[in-house]
Scaffold this motif. Structure first.
Motif, short mmCIF file in Angstrom:
data_model
loop_
_atom_site.label_atom_id
_atom_site.label_comp_id
_atom_site.label_asym_id
_atom_site.label_seq_id
_atom_site.Cartn_x
_atom_site.Cartn_y
_atom_site.Cartn_z
N MET A 37 0.85 -1.19 0.00
CA MET A 37 0.00 0.00 0.00
C MET A 37 0.89 1.24 0.00
SD MET A 37 -2.86 -1.04 2.85
CE MET A 37 -3.81 0.46 2.54
N ALA A 38 0.60 2.17 -0.90
CA ALA A 38 1.34 3.43 -0.98
C ALA A 38 0.45 4.55 -0.45
CB ALA A 38 1.75 3.71 -2.42
N THR A 39 0.89 5.22 0.61
CA THR A 39 0.04 6.24 1.24
C THR A 39 0.88 7.19 2.08
OG1 THR A 39 -1.83 6.60 2.73
CG2 THR A 39 -0.39 4.76 3.24
N TYR A 40 0.39 8.42 2.21
CA TYR A 40 0.99 9.37 3.15
C TYR A 40 0.38 9.20 4.55
CZ TYR A 40 2.83 11.81 -0.95
OH TYR A 40 3.48 12.13 -2.12
N GLU A 41 -0.73 8.48 4.63
CA GLU A 41 -1.42 8.30 5.91
C GLU A 41 -0.85 7.06 6.61
OE1 GLU A 41 -5.92 8.25 7.82
OE2 GLU A 41 -5.65 8.44 5.65
N THR A 42 0.26 7.25 7.30
CA THR A 42 1.02 6.13 7.86
C THR A 42 0.23 5.25 8.83
OG1 THR A 42 1.98 7.71 9.44
CG2 THR A 42 3.28 7.17 7.50
N PRO A 43 -0.75 5.76 9.59
CA PRO A 43 -1.51 4.85 10.46
C PRO A 43 -2.32 3.80 9.70
CG PRO A 43 -1.76 7.12 11.20
CD PRO A 43 -1.11 7.16 9.85
N LEU A 44 -2.46 3.99 8.39
CA LEU A 44 -3.24 3.04 7.61
C LEU A 44 -2.58 1.66 7.59
CD1 LEU A 44 -5.88 3.30 6.02
CD2 LEU A 44 -4.53 3.66 3.95
N TRP A 45 -1.26 1.62 7.55
CA TRP A 45 -0.56 0.32 7.49
C TRP A 45 -0.84 -0.56 8.71
CZ3 TRP A 45 4.02 3.87 6.22
CH2 TRP A 45 4.03 4.18 4.85
N PRO A 46 -0.60 -0.07 9.92
CA PRO A 46 -0.89 -0.94 11.07
C PRO A 46 -2.37 -1.22 11.26
CG PRO A 46 -0.20 1.25 11.82
CD PRO A 46 0.06 1.19 10.35
N SER A 47 -3.22 -0.31 10.82
CA SER A 47 -4.66 -0.54 10.96
C SER A 47 -5.10 -1.69 10.07
CB SER A 47 -5.43 0.73 10.60
OG SER A 47 -6.82 0.52 10.70
N VAL A 48 -4.68 -1.66 8.79
CA VAL A 48 -5.03 -2.75 7.87
C VAL A 48 -4.39 -4.05 8.34
CG1 VAL A 48 -4.75 -3.61 5.52
CG2 VAL A 48 -5.41 -1.23 5.89
N ALA A 49 -3.16 -3.97 8.83
CA ALA A 49 -2.48 -5.17 9.32
C ALA A 49 -3.23 -5.79 10.50
CB ALA A 49 -1.05 -4.83 9.73
N ARG A 50 -3.81 -4.94 11.36
CA ARG A 50 -4.58 -5.46 12.49
C ARG A 50 -5.82 -6.20 12.00
NH1 ARG A 50 -7.49 -2.30 17.56
NH2 ARG A 50 -8.59 -1.20 15.88
N GLY A 51 -6.51 -5.61 11.02
CA GLY A 51 -7.68 -6.29 10.46
C GLY A 51 -7.30 -7.61 9.82
N ALA A 52 -6.16 -7.64 9.12
CA ALA A 52 -5.71 -8.88 8.49
C ALA A 52 -5.36 -9.93 9.54
CB ALA A 52 -4.50 -8.59 7.60
N ARG A 53 -4.76 -9.48 10.63
CA ARG A 53 -4.32 -10.41 11.68
C ARG A 53 -5.51 -11.09 12.35
NH1 ARG A 53 -2.19 -6.94 15.01
NH2 ARG A 53 -0.51 -6.55 13.53
N VAL A 54 -6.51 -10.31 12.72
CA VAL A 54 -7.66 -10.91 13.41
C VAL A 54 -8.45 -11.81 12.47
CG1 VAL A 54 -9.24 -8.96 12.99
CG2 VAL A 54 -9.61 -10.46 14.95
N ALA A 55 -8.52 -11.42 11.19
CA ALA A 55 -9.24 -12.25 10.22
C ALA A 55 -8.50 -13.57 9.99
CB ALA A 55 -9.40 -11.50 8.90
N ALA A 56 -7.17 -13.52 9.95
CA ALA A 56 -6.38 -14.75 9.76
C ALA A 56 -6.57 -15.70 10.93
CB ALA A 56 -4.91 -14.40 9.57
N HIS A 57 -6.58 -15.17 12.14
CA HIS A 57 -6.81 -16.00 13.32
C HIS A 57 -8.22 -16.59 13.33
CE1 HIS A 57 -3.04 -14.40 14.96
NE2 HIS A 57 -3.12 -15.34 15.88
#
Length: 362
Positions: A37-57
């Protein structure tokens, strides 16, 4: 004196990270996928990663490709509405003839349907195509450009007005795309156990469902939203589009997405994001840059051993899953007072400090 304008090509640098890991099931089966993901909104990376993590579990995000098509609407004019209606009826009975003309413009373009609106003596004819692995803007327009002379020759009562009639609808908010389809129609869903909602999302299924109803649904009605009920789908789509060489303006219709959330009989959270207008491709303009090729390779979307269209279908499913993860994570954060702003301050300040340190080191 001859007027000449010289253009110097330059490249904008946008921070980019791969986030995840994602686990997808359904129409795309993959474990441990990292998504750029390419973005200036740096909080987007950990936010999306958190959603991916809980969905994977929770077993993974089920992705379903419901439909796909690219559209171009043309505008024609008749002497009166009666002649317009007669010509349209004949045209819609001539799909095979129209496809023969379309095939001359591209070996991948295939006319699959037509729709129309008649306003006075004006004909708004919406042409819908399959376009293989391309997003299909140019392919659909080229096919329409080939069809127009054929139509005018066979229906001499009609006159040309425009190659684009705004009934497509391209890069504008409308209802027609969600109803008739434009791009890839993707549904992403997951059932998340209550214990994982607490552990990863710091919330409960009921709290998230209540917020979804009051924010996504009622809030969108109050604001006059059109076929949209989501928190910030445009954020994830823009980051994904820029990283994979897409036409970023297509987030206008792409972000007309609808979330759905409910508490299951077992007390868990069912959450889904439906995106009926995802416009993506793996070939065509913008796909030749080195970083884009690397990212498409990372996503498994440059496979030469699959049927035309499969790589783009896979890309659309991953784009939808990325949006799903960002939606889930942000809604969870907003159930807790102060969490959203605290995260932005912490993460954006850290990113700014890292940038300053890098500049000083140079």
């Amino acid at each position: 004196m001859k007027n000449e304008t010289n253009f110097t090509q330059a490249f904008a640098q946008i921070p980019m990270q791969a986030v995840g890991p994602f686990k997808l099931i359904g129409d795309v089966e993959v474990d441990d996928l990292m998504v750029p993901m390419a973005t200036y909104e740096t909080p987007l990376w950990p936010s999306v990663a958190r959603g991916a993590r809980v969905a994977a579990h929770s077993g993974g995000i089920r992705v379903t490709l419901v439909d796909e098509r690219m559209t171009r609407s043309i505008l024609l004019q008749a002497p009166n509405a009666g002649i317009a209606a007669k010509c349209i009826a004949q045209l819609q009975a001539s799909q095979d003839d129209l496809q023969t003309v379309v095939a001359q413009s591209s070996r991948f373009a295939k006319l699959i349907d037509t729709h129309f609106q008649i306003v006075g003596n004006l004909i708004y004819l919406r042409l819908e195509f399959k376009t293989g692995d391309a997003s299909g803007h140019n392919m659909a327009t080229n096919a329409a450009d080939n069809l127009i002379p054929w139509i005018l020759q066979n229906y001499p009562d009609l006159d040309y007005v425009s190659i684009s009639a705004n009934y497509c609808t391209d890069k504008k908010v409308s209802a027609v795309n969600g109803i008739l389809g434009r791009g890839k129609y993707v549904v992403c869903e997951c059932t998340i156990p209550a214990k994982f909602c607490k552990r990863f999302l710091k919330t409960t299924p009921q709290a998230l469902v209540d917020l979804h109803i009051k924010k996504d649904l009622i809030g969108s009605i109050v604001s006059g939203g059109l076929r949209t009920a989501n928190a910030h789908v445009a954020n994830m789509l823009l980051g994904f589009y820029l990283a994979t060489g897409q036409d970023a303006a297509n987030i206008v219709e792409g972000s007309q997405a609808i979330n759905h959330a409910e508490v299951t009989p077992d007390g868990d959270l069912y959450f889904s994001t439906t995106l009926p207008n995802l416009i993506v491709g793996t070939i065509g303009n913008g796909k030749g840059l080195d970083f884009v090729l690397e990212n498409l390779e990372l996503l498994g979307c440059r496979n030469p051993n699959v049927e035309p269209g499969v790589n783009a279908q896979r890309l659309a499913c991953i784009a939808g899953a990325t949006a799903f993860c960002g939606e889930l994570s942000l809604l969870a954060a907003q159930t807790n007072p102060g969490e959203l702003m605290q995260a932005h301050i912490k993460l954006e300040r850290a990113a700014s400090e890292q940038m300053q340190q890098a500049e000083q080191a140079e």
